[in-house]
Design an enzyme around this catalytic site. Structure first.
Site, PDB file in Angstrom:
ATOM      1  N   TYR A   1       0.860  -1.185   0.000  1.00  0.00           N
ATOM      2  CA  TYR A   1       0.000   0.000   0.000  1.00  0.00           C
ATOM      3  C   TYR A   1       0.891   1.228   0.000  1.00  0.00           C
ATOM      4  O   TYR A   1       2.059   1.173   0.421  1.00  0.00           O
ATOM      5  CB  TYR A   1      -1.018  -0.008   1.133  1.00  0.00           C
ATOM      6  N   THR A   2       0.325   2.357  -0.452  1.00  0.00           N
ATOM      7  CA  THR A   2       1.132   3.570  -0.560  1.00  0.00           C
ATOM      8  C   THR A   2       1.395   4.204   0.816  1.00  0.00           C
ATOM      9  O   THR A   2       2.422   4.853   1.000  1.00  0.00           O
ATOM     10  CB  THR A   2       0.423   4.603  -1.453  1.00  0.00           C
TER      11      THR A   2
ATOM     12  N   GLU B   1       1.962  -0.883  -6.274  1.00  0.00           N
ATOM     13  CA  GLU B   1       1.567  -0.002  -5.171  1.00  0.00           C
ATOM     14  C   GLU B   1       0.053   0.210  -5.258  1.00  0.00           C
ATOM     15  O   GLU B   1      -0.480   0.549  -6.324  1.00  0.00           O
ATOM     16  CB  GLU B   1       2.271   1.353  -5.274  1.00  0.00           C
TER      17      GLU B   1
HETATM   18 ZN   LIG Z   1       5.700  -1.146   0.514  1.00  0.00          ZN
END
Ligand SMILES: [Zn+2]
Length: 253
Positions: free
Chosen positions: A25-26, A89
């Site tokens: 995840y970002t 991402e």
């Molecule tokens: Zn990461």
């Protein structure tokens, strides 16, 4: 696949063929900020793809090149995982940007469907064993918590992206898990199982901090209702189940 290009300057040459898929995840406030950062030459980070909450997919680095998403880490004895992996991402605030009710921010349905389709699109074109589809927290458990215990790994596995172990019958779980006072052999068995799955772990025979960190990473992935770092009976049973699934999938690959 339907996607837009937004090239990032943050890449170099691979030193190995692709044999891993890493999900992230970002961990930022929103997707626009994440996109800027992943394209900022100063930040020196990138990924091959970025998937927004509405399901839009942006390609930043061609898969033939080495994007800079994994950082220091190891899996199944390999390092330089950027050279070996495709990185995705996923826009999600994660542990640093909780929802108003204090929960981890949900992955919206459109985004889940887009990530799933993208994973399948990648798996079709590369030889990536099921045991090498990982979260960032699996390969860098001491540094990273993404994509988080709210990521729908079970759904992904049931759609052919990764594995999901059969759940132990609660009535069949006897005795106790592995505890601090246990003899070295029980702890070392557990550490060996983690090492066979792929985690970077030292075989110390002690339930030390590095071991609890790996337990937490495993729970984020496979025992998502309890990210405790404690080896209760359910966690212990699932460690063995995943070890055995990965061993048989490696044998047949
Ligand atoms: Zn990461």
């Amino acid at each position: 696949m339907d996607m837009q290009d937004a090239p990032s300057p943050n890449f170099d040459e691979r030193k190995h063929d692709v044999d891993m898929l890493v999900l992230h995840y970002t961990g930022m406030e929103n997707g626009a900020l994440a996109l800027d950062r992943l394209r900022d030459p100063e930040a020196k980070v990138s990924s091959h793809y970025l998937v927004f909450e509405n399901g839009d997919i942006v390609r930043m680095v061609p898969e033939s090149l080495r994007a800079w998403h994994a950082g220091a880490g190891s899996w199944q004895g390999d390092d330089d995982l950027n050279s070996r992996s495709v990185g995705i991402e996923i826009v999600n605030g994660g542990h640093d940007f909780l929802a108003d009710d204090g929960a981890l921010p949900a992955y919206p349905e459109a985004q889940v469907q887009a990530v799933l389709a993208l994973c399948k699109f990648i798996l079709k074109r590369h030889n990536i064993p099921m045991s090498r589809i990982v979260g960032h927290s699996d390969i860098a458990p001491a540094r990273k918590t993404d994509p988080g215990e709210h990521f729908p790994w079970e759904r992904f596995a049931k759609a052919g992206v990764g594995v999901w172990p059969a759940q132990p019958d609660p009535d069949g779980l006897m005795g106790k898990g592995v505890e601090a006072g246990d003899d070295g052999a029980a702890v070392e068995r557990l550490q060996k199982a983690f090492a066979e799955i792929g985690y970077g772990i030292k075989l110390t025979g002690k339930l030390d901090a590095q071991t609890m960190t790996v337990v937490r990473a495993f729970q984020r992935r496979f025992v998502q209702d309890r990210v405790t770092g404690l080896v209760d009976l359910k966690t212990a049973a699932l460690v063995e189940a995943v070890r055995s699934l990965y061993a048989s999938s490696a044998a047949s690959a």
